[in-house]
Design a protein around this motif. Structure first.
Motif, PDB file in Angstrom:
ATOM      1  N   THR A 204       0.833  -1.200   0.000  1.00  0.00           N
ATOM      2  CA  THR A 204       0.000   0.000   0.000  1.00  0.00           C
ATOM      3  C   THR A 204       0.866   1.247   0.000  1.00  0.00           C
ATOM      4  OG1 THR A 204      -1.764  -1.163   1.187  1.00  0.00           O
ATOM      5  CG2 THR A 204      -1.830   1.237   1.200  1.00  0.00           C
TER       6      THR A 204
ATOM      7  N   ARG B  58      -3.290  -3.432  -5.479  1.00  0.00           N
ATOM      8  CA  ARG B  58      -3.508  -2.108  -6.073  1.00  0.00           C
ATOM      9  C   ARG B  58      -4.941  -1.638  -5.844  1.00  0.00           C
ATOM     10  NH1 ARG B  58      -0.171  -3.491 -11.608  1.00  0.00           N
ATOM     11  NH2 ARG B  58       1.914  -2.866 -10.846  1.00  0.00           N
TER      12      ARG B  58
ATOM     13  N   VAL C  59       2.186   5.240   5.800  1.00  0.00           N
ATOM     14  CA  VAL C  59       1.585   3.943   6.110  1.00  0.00           C
ATOM     15  C   VAL C  59       2.343   3.343   7.285  1.00  0.00           C
ATOM     16  CG1 VAL C  59       1.000   1.649   5.253  1.00  0.00           C
ATOM     17  CG2 VAL C  59       0.918   3.625   3.702  1.00  0.00           C
TER      18      VAL C  59
ATOM     19  N   ALA D 240      -5.167  -0.171  -2.400  1.00  0.00           N
ATOM     20  CA  ALA D 240      -4.632   1.192  -2.340  1.00  0.00           C
ATOM     21  C   ALA D 240      -5.636   2.200  -2.895  1.00  0.00           C
ATOM     22  CB  ALA D 240      -3.314   1.274  -3.114  1.00  0.00           C
TER      23      ALA D 240
END
Length: 241
Positions: A23, A230, A116, A233
């Motif tokens: 992420t 993906r 993150v 994210a």
């Protein structure tokens, strides 16, 4: 304002670190590693704390300065962990306030919009403080008995947090009973379920020290996992915005 994502789990082996690393890479953010276990992001990134004189985070906290994340090849910038975190970090609120301040600095000096945080598994003062500053809390959830039981307890404790459960390592035919159990545990709460990330044995055999989402041509066996990560994210971006 820099946006904070905290990745958490009440149990080890759920894919927490992989989700955090990927992420951070997909969002071009800074990965702040506060999981000091040997299997954490810092080790897989290639950082060896034994070869360093000091911990960047512990030194920054001791001298009231902002640590500079490390650059890597095809992986997110890293604020590395250290085993001394287990005994040397100040109380969680102090660390969390520092991470907020550091994130704002990285936003201004490095152009980073995301931080993150890979938290230590379980529920403890540090982890709880880091979850409290997050714009979104992401929890990977394999659809297995022990992992689901741990997630049920977490949902009860964190139902008023911006919590997103990410079904992780999901087989081609997901167990219907576990899907229903997942739906039941979030019923009546604002907790959301994010994109599913499928299982691929190739993930566990992978030795490359770069993010899967950074590879121009991932191995065919990894493609469904990369797509799922993906999607996570992108889901987080939409959730926060």
């Amino acid at each position: 304002m820099v946006k904070i994502i905290a990745v958490t789990s009440r149990k080890g082996g759920t894919g927490k670190t992989t989700v955090a690393q990927e992420t951070a890479n997909a969002l071009d953010g800074v990965l702040a590693d506060f999981d000091w276990d040997e299997g954490g992001a810092t080790r897989s990134w290639g950082y060896r704390w034994e070869k360093r004189v000091e911990s960047p985070v512990l030194q920054a906290l001791a001298h009231d300065r902002v640590p500079r994340p490390l650059k890597g090849y095809r992986k997110p910038m890293l604020l590395p962990s250290h085993p001394d975190y287990a005994t040397e970090l100040p109380e969680g609120s102090v660390v969390a306030d520092s991470v907020l301040r550091w994130g704002e600095h990285w936003g201004k000096t490095l152009g980073k919009e995301w931080v993150v945080i890979d938290t230590h598994p379980g529920s403890a003062d540090l982890t709880n403080a880091l979850l409290a500053i997050a714009h979104v809390v992401v929890a990977p959830v394999p659809l297995k008995e022990k992992e689901m039981a741990a997630t049920e307890a977490m949902v009860k404790d964190l139902a008023d947090y911006p919590l997103v459960l990410v079904p992780y390592m999901i087989p081609a035919v997901p167990p219907v009973s576990m899907i229903r159990r997942l739906e039941n545990m979030i019923a009546g709460t604002p907790v959301q379920v994010g994109p599913f990330v499928p299982y691929a044995a190739a993930v566990g055999r992978r030795t490359k020290r770069m993010a899967m989402t950074a590879e121009e041509r991932p191995a065919r066996a990894l493609l469904p996992v990369v797509e799922g990560l993906r999607n996570v994210a992108e889901y987080v971006k939409e959730y926060v915005s």
